[in-house]
Write a protein that holds these residues in place. Structure first.
Motif, short mmCIF file in Angstrom:
data_model
loop_
_atom_site.label_atom_id
_atom_site.label_comp_id
_atom_site.label_asym_id
_atom_site.label_seq_id
_atom_site.Cartn_x
_atom_site.Cartn_y
_atom_site.Cartn_z
N VAL A 20 21.16 6.00 -50.18
CA VAL A 20 22.02 6.29 -51.32
C VAL A 20 21.32 7.24 -52.30
CG1 VAL A 20 23.15 5.27 -53.34
CG2 VAL A 20 23.33 4.17 -51.11
N GLY A 21 20.05 7.02 -52.54
CA GLY A 21 19.31 7.90 -53.45
C GLY A 21 19.29 9.34 -52.98
N VAL A 22 19.00 9.56 -51.72
CA VAL A 22 18.96 10.92 -51.18
C VAL A 22 20.36 11.53 -51.15
CG1 VAL A 22 18.53 12.24 -49.07
CG2 VAL A 22 16.85 10.59 -49.86
N LEU A 23 21.34 10.74 -50.77
CA LEU A 23 22.71 11.24 -50.71
C LEU A 23 23.22 11.67 -52.08
CD1 LEU A 23 25.14 11.68 -48.83
CD2 LEU A 23 25.88 9.39 -49.43
N VAL A 24 23.02 10.85 -53.09
CA VAL A 24 23.47 11.20 -54.45
C VAL A 24 22.69 12.40 -54.97
CG1 VAL A 24 23.52 10.38 -56.84
CG2 VAL A 24 24.31 8.90 -55.00
N THR A 25 21.40 12.44 -54.72
CA THR A 25 20.59 13.58 -55.18
C THR A 25 21.07 14.87 -54.55
OG1 THR A 25 18.68 12.14 -55.47
CG2 THR A 25 18.25 14.50 -55.29
#
Length: 61
Positions: A20-25
Motif C-alpha cells: 500500500v505504501g509503494v502503491l500510494v507513493t
C-alpha cells in the motif's frame, strides 16, 4: 495462538504496509511532491488494519 501464528500475522501486515505504501507513493508521485510522506502513513494504517483483521479472523477459528 503460538509463535508461528504471530509471525504469519506480522508478515502479512508488513507486506500490506509495503504494498500500500509503494502503491500510494507511486500514484501520487506526479501530483504531490513529497508523495512518500503520504505513502508511509497510509501504508502504516493499512498494515495496522490488516493485522487487526487477520488477528481477529485467526483468533475466531
Amino acid at each position: 495462538m503460538n509463535v508461528r501464528d504471530g509471525v504469519i500475522e506480522v508478515g502479512i501486515a508488513v507486506l500490506s504496509f509495503l504494498v500500500v505504501g509503494v502503491l500510494v507513493t507511486e500514484l501520487l508521485r506526479e501530483r504531490i511532491w513529497p508523495s512518500l510522506l503520504v505513502g508511509i502513513p497510509t501504508g502504516l494504517i493499512a498494515g495496522i488494519v490488516v493485522f487487526g483483521v487477520v488477528h481477529y479472523v485467526r483468533a475466531r477459528d
